[in-house]
Enzyme design. Structure first.
Site, PDB file in Angstrom:
ATOM      1  N   LYS A  33     -24.659 -36.553 -41.248  1.00 17.73           N
ATOM      2  CA  LYS A  33     -24.304 -36.186 -39.860  1.00 17.73           C
ATOM      3  C   LYS A  33     -23.410 -37.251 -39.248  1.00 17.73           C
ATOM      4  CE  LYS A  33     -26.714 -32.382 -39.737  1.00 17.73           C
ATOM      5  NZ  LYS A  33     -26.004 -31.082 -39.646  1.00 17.73           N
ATOM      6  N   ARG A  34     -22.740 -38.001 -40.108  1.00 22.28           N
ATOM      7  CA  ARG A  34     -21.802 -39.055 -39.692  1.00 22.28           C
ATOM      8  C   ARG A  34     -22.486 -40.052 -38.755  1.00 22.28           C
ATOM      9  NH1 ARG A  34     -20.498 -36.295 -43.435  1.00 22.28           N
ATOM     10  NH2 ARG A  34     -18.461 -35.293 -43.675  1.00 22.28           N
ATOM     11  N   ALA A  70     -20.669 -41.134 -35.284  1.00 19.96           N
ATOM     12  CA  ALA A  70     -20.005 -40.062 -34.520  1.00 19.96           C
ATOM     13  C   ALA A  70     -20.616 -39.893 -33.140  1.00 19.96           C
ATOM     14  CB  ALA A  70     -20.065 -38.750 -35.296  1.00 19.96           C
ATOM     15  N   LEU A  72     -23.437 -39.559 -29.986  1.00 27.96           N
ATOM     16  CA  LEU A  72     -24.622 -38.763 -29.676  1.00 27.96           C
ATOM     17  C   LEU A  72     -24.704 -37.544 -30.575  1.00 27.96           C
ATOM     18  CD1 LEU A  72     -26.895 -37.997 -27.566  1.00 27.96           C
ATOM     19  CD2 LEU A  72     -25.106 -36.699 -26.408  1.00 27.96           C
ATOM     20  N   LEU A  74     -24.844 -34.116 -30.864  1.00 30.81           N
ATOM     21  CA  LEU A  74     -24.491 -33.131 -29.837  1.00 30.81           C
ATOM     22  C   LEU A  74     -25.501 -31.994 -29.731  1.00 30.81           C
ATOM     23  CD1 LEU A  74     -20.639 -33.139 -30.444  1.00 30.81           C
ATOM     24  CD2 LEU A  74     -21.825 -34.001 -28.418  1.00 30.81           C
ATOM     25  N   GLY A 117     -20.856 -42.148 -28.304  1.00 27.92           N
ATOM     26  CA  GLY A 117     -21.998 -43.066 -28.270  1.00 27.92           C
ATOM     27  C   GLY A 117     -21.955 -44.108 -29.372  1.00 27.92           C
ATOM     28  N   GLU A 120     -20.087 -46.736 -27.834  1.00 32.11           N
ATOM     29  CA  GLU A 120     -20.947 -47.396 -26.832  1.00 32.11           C
ATOM     30  C   GLU A 120     -21.916 -48.377 -27.504  1.00 32.11           C
ATOM     31  OE1 GLU A 120     -22.089 -43.575 -24.977  1.00 32.11           O
ATOM     32  OE2 GLU A 120     -21.236 -44.421 -23.146  1.00 32.11           O
ATOM     33  N   GLU A 140     -15.884 -37.172 -25.310  1.00 33.80           N
ATOM     34  CA  GLU A 140     -16.640 -36.581 -24.202  1.00 33.80           C
ATOM     35  C   GLU A 140     -15.718 -35.841 -23.239  1.00 33.80           C
ATOM     36  OE1 GLU A 140     -17.045 -39.610 -25.442  1.00 33.80           O
ATOM     37  OE2 GLU A 140     -19.101 -40.328 -25.248  1.00 33.80           O
ATOM     38  N   ARG A 143     -15.114 -32.522 -24.638  1.00 34.12           N
ATOM     39  CA  ARG A 143     -16.317 -31.718 -24.886  1.00 34.12           C
ATOM     40  C   ARG A 143     -16.947 -31.231 -23.582  1.00 34.12           C
ATOM     41  NH1 ARG A 143     -14.990 -32.121 -29.606  1.00 34.12           N
ATOM     42  NH2 ARG A 143     -15.538 -33.790 -31.053  1.00 34.12           N
ATOM     43  N   GLY A 148     -22.412 -41.618 -21.514  1.00 25.40           N
ATOM     44  CA  GLY A 148     -23.740 -41.858 -20.941  1.00 25.40           C
ATOM     45  C   GLY A 148     -24.436 -43.054 -21.542  1.00 25.40           C
TER      46      GLY A 148
HETATM   47  C1  1HE Z   1     -22.495 -34.097 -35.829  1.00 22.33           C
HETATM   48  C2  1HE Z   1     -21.824 -35.000 -34.993  1.00 22.33           C
HETATM   49  C3  1HE Z   1     -22.373 -35.229 -33.719  1.00 22.33           C
HETATM   50  C4  1HE Z   1     -20.734 -34.876 -36.857  1.00 22.33           C
HETATM   51  N1  1HE Z   1     -23.497 -34.567 -33.373  1.00 22.33           N
HETATM   52  N2  1HE Z   1     -23.602 -33.476 -35.451  1.00 22.33           N
HETATM   53  N3  1HE Z   1     -19.223 -37.147 -30.782  1.00 22.33           N
HETATM   54  C5  1HE Z   1     -18.228 -36.318 -31.146  1.00 22.33           C
HETATM   55  O1  1HE Z   1     -17.831 -35.441 -30.411  1.00 22.33           O
HETATM   56  C6  1HE Z   1     -17.688 -36.525 -32.517  1.00 22.33           C
HETATM   57  C7  1HE Z   1     -18.066 -35.362 -33.387  1.00 22.33           C
HETATM   58  N4  1HE Z   1     -17.749 -35.585 -34.784  1.00 22.33           N
HETATM   59  C8  1HE Z   1     -16.499 -35.600 -35.306  1.00 22.33           C
HETATM   60  O2  1HE Z   1     -15.488 -35.586 -34.601  1.00 22.33           O
HETATM   61  C9  1HE Z   1     -16.377 -35.626 -36.792  1.00 22.33           C
HETATM   62  O3  1HE Z   1     -17.643 -35.250 -37.319  1.00 22.33           O
HETATM   63  C10 1HE Z   1     -15.988 -36.995 -37.402  1.00 22.33           C
HETATM   64  C11 1HE Z   1     -14.521 -37.314 -37.055  1.00 22.33           C
HETATM   65  C12 1HE Z   1     -16.896 -38.111 -36.905  1.00 22.33           C
HETATM   66  C13 1HE Z   1     -16.159 -36.941 -38.926  1.00 22.33           C
HETATM   67  O4  1HE Z   1     -15.423 -35.827 -39.452  1.00 22.33           O
HETATM   68  P1  1HE Z   1     -15.792 -35.221 -40.871  1.00 22.33           P
HETATM   69  O5  1HE Z   1     -14.761 -34.164 -41.156  1.00 22.33           O
HETATM   70  O6  1HE Z   1     -15.947 -36.318 -41.864  1.00 22.33           O
HETATM   71  O7  1HE Z   1     -17.258 -34.570 -40.714  1.00 22.33           O
HETATM   72  P2  1HE Z   1     -17.674 -33.152 -40.079  1.00 22.33           P
HETATM   73  O8  1HE Z   1     -17.475 -32.069 -41.093  1.00 22.33           O
HETATM   74  O9  1HE Z   1     -17.038 -32.939 -38.753  1.00 22.33           O
HETATM   75  O10 1HE Z   1     -19.224 -33.362 -39.813  1.00 22.33           O
HETATM   76  C14 1HE Z   1     -20.162 -33.482 -40.875  1.00 22.33           C
HETATM   77  C15 1HE Z   1     -21.517 -33.038 -40.347  1.00 22.33           C
HETATM   78  O11 1HE Z   1     -21.921 -33.946 -39.315  1.00 22.33           O
HETATM   79  C16 1HE Z   1     -21.455 -31.664 -39.692  1.00 22.33           C
HETATM   80  O12 1HE Z   1     -22.736 -31.063 -39.861  1.00 22.33           O
HETATM   81  P3  1HE Z   1     -22.978 -29.984 -41.031  1.00 22.33           P
HETATM   82  O13 1HE Z   1     -24.426 -29.615 -40.882  1.00 22.33           O
HETATM   83  O14 1HE Z   1     -22.025 -28.857 -40.732  1.00 22.33           O
HETATM   84  O15 1HE Z   1     -22.661 -30.649 -42.327  1.00 22.33           O
HETATM   85  C17 1HE Z   1     -21.285 -31.993 -38.234  1.00 22.33           C
HETATM   86  O16 1HE Z   1     -21.753 -30.949 -37.360  1.00 22.33           O
HETATM   87  C18 1HE Z   1     -22.161 -33.222 -38.107  1.00 22.33           C
HETATM   88  N5  1HE Z   1     -21.792 -34.040 -36.978  1.00 22.33           N
HETATM   89  N6  1HE Z   1     -20.726 -35.464 -35.658  1.00 22.33           N
HETATM   90  C19 1HE Z   1     -24.080 -33.719 -34.245  1.00 22.33           C
HETATM   91  N7  1HE Z   1     -21.826 -36.086 -32.859  1.00 22.33           N
HETATM   92  C20 1HE Z   1     -25.225 -41.193 -24.565  1.00 22.33           C
HETATM   93  S1  1HE Z   1     -23.905 -40.196 -24.232  1.00 22.33           S
HETATM   94  C21 1HE Z   1     -22.832 -40.291 -25.607  1.00 22.33           C
HETATM   95  C22 1HE Z   1     -22.009 -39.042 -25.634  1.00 22.33           C
HETATM   96  C23 1HE Z   1     -21.337 -38.837 -26.959  1.00 22.33           C
HETATM   97  O17 1HE Z   1     -21.488 -39.580 -27.885  1.00 22.33           O
HETATM   98  S2  1HE Z   1     -20.368 -37.461 -27.034  1.00 22.33           S
HETATM   99  C24 1HE Z   1     -19.401 -37.699 -28.472  1.00 22.33           C
HETATM  100  C25 1HE Z   1     -20.018 -37.005 -29.626  1.00 22.33           C
END
Ligand code: 1HE
Length: 262
Positions: A33-34, A70, A72, A74, A117, A120, A140, A143, A148
């Site tokens: 889940k990265r 990656a 929080l 989500l 996060g 962060e 964020e 999205r 946070g």
């Molecule tokens: C996740 C998450 C996640 C990956 N929550 N499941 N963060 C984001 O918006 C970033 C979201 N992630 C990405 O942009 C990409 O995953 C990456 C650039 C980090 C990596 O890409 P990649 O192509 O190597 O991986 P992928 O195919 O996108 O993801 C692999 C799996 O990880 C996939 O799940 P699967 O079950 O389909 O294999 C994804 O759904 C899962 N995954 N990132 C849940 N973030 C306290 S407030 C803080 C607020 C935030 O942090 S918001 C920013 C969230």
């Protein structure tokens, strides 16, 4: 000989811990889940810092797989109400404050995604070492949510509010070279070398006196961010405390008599 105390309970969700001398290494261990951080993992990180043995003098945080984190998980945002969101954010603040204002210096070894996060968390560390693969982003903005985990406070101070606003408004990412230039990291290594560099730094930092490391962690940010007079007073008090005992005198003598330890 008594058994060395465990760092955390053996099967903590989403993290692994190991001990390298005076350094404890915390690995974010959800690579599938990265290394997205869900509540159980966030609480495991908190317990790790709460339960650090007294003979640990520095910490390395790193990620398993190709990415640091990656951010929080989500999935956790899908079903929460407005007020739950406040509590959730405050939980992250509590945990990350324990990292930033804790007893020991924390060095983050970054690679791949250092996002949301994850960024962060990296900002709560005291030194950031980035591999060339590292990129920084705050998705964020796109999205439909908001930071946070303390970025509005920490990242804005680290790289500037203007740069952070650009990242959030436009989805702009910074690569590792830009990150070095703009202060996201203070070290840049080739891919595959970041963890070793972070460990080397942690082992060096662990040799400083705990009182000096405490002063650096707790006085410098407050003096930088607060009013000047309070900053000067804090600095003077801390300087007097640090220089006041025998070990300080010994280290000064080591230098003056050419027995420098490093
Ligand atoms: C996740 C998450 C996640 C990956 N929550 N499941 N963060 C984001 O918006 C970033 C979201 N992630 C990405 O942009 C990409 O995953 C990456 C650039 C980090 C990596 O890409 P990649 O192509 O190597 O991986 P992928 O195919 O996108 O993801 C692999 C799996 O990880 C996939 O799940 P699967 O079950 O389909 O294999 C994804 O759904 C899962 N995954 N990132 C849940 N973030 C306290 S407030 C803080 C607020 C935030 O942090 S918001 C920013 C969230």
């Amino acid at each position: 000989m008594s058994e060395r105390p465990k760092l955390v309970k053996p099967a903590e969700p989403g993290i692994r811990t190991e001990r390298k001398g005076a350094v404890a290494v915390l690995t974010l261990a959800r690579p599938a889940k990265r290394n997205a951080i869900d509540d159980p993992m966030a609480l495991a990180i908190e317990r790790f810092f709460d339960e650090l043995p007294a003979d640990v003098h520095a910490v390395v945080i790193q990620g398993e797989g190709d990415h640091f984190s990656a951010g929080l998980d989500l999935n956790e945002m899908l079903h929460v109400g407005v007020f739950d969101g406040v509590h959730h954010s405050r939980l992250w603040h509590r945990i990350f404050d324990k990292i930033e204002f804790g007893r020991v210096p924390v060095i983050a070894a970054l690679k791949g995604a250092v996002v949301g996060g994850g960024l962060e968390l990296a900002c709560a560390a005291h030194i950031r070492v980035a591999e060339r693969s590292t990129f920084y982003a705050l998705p964020e903005g796109q999205r439909g949510i908001f930071v946070g985990g303390g970025a509005a406070v920490r990242l804005s101070r680290l790289v500037g509010a203007g740069r952070m606003m650009d990242m959030m408004l436009t989805g702009r990412t910074y690569d590792s070279e830009e990150g070095l230039a703009f202060g996201f990291s203070t070290y840049l290594t080739d891919n595959g070398k970041g963890a070793a560099k972070a460990l080397e730094l942690a082992q060096a930092v662990a040799k400083n006196r705990p009182v000096t490391n405490f002063a650096i962690l707790n006085v410098v940010p407050r003096a930088a961010e607060g009013d000047r007079d309070t900053g000067y007073l804090l600095e003077a008090l801390m300087a007097a405390i640090a220089q006041g005992d025998d070990e300080a005198k010994e280290r000064l003598r080591d230098f003056l008599e050419k027995r420098d330890r490093r």
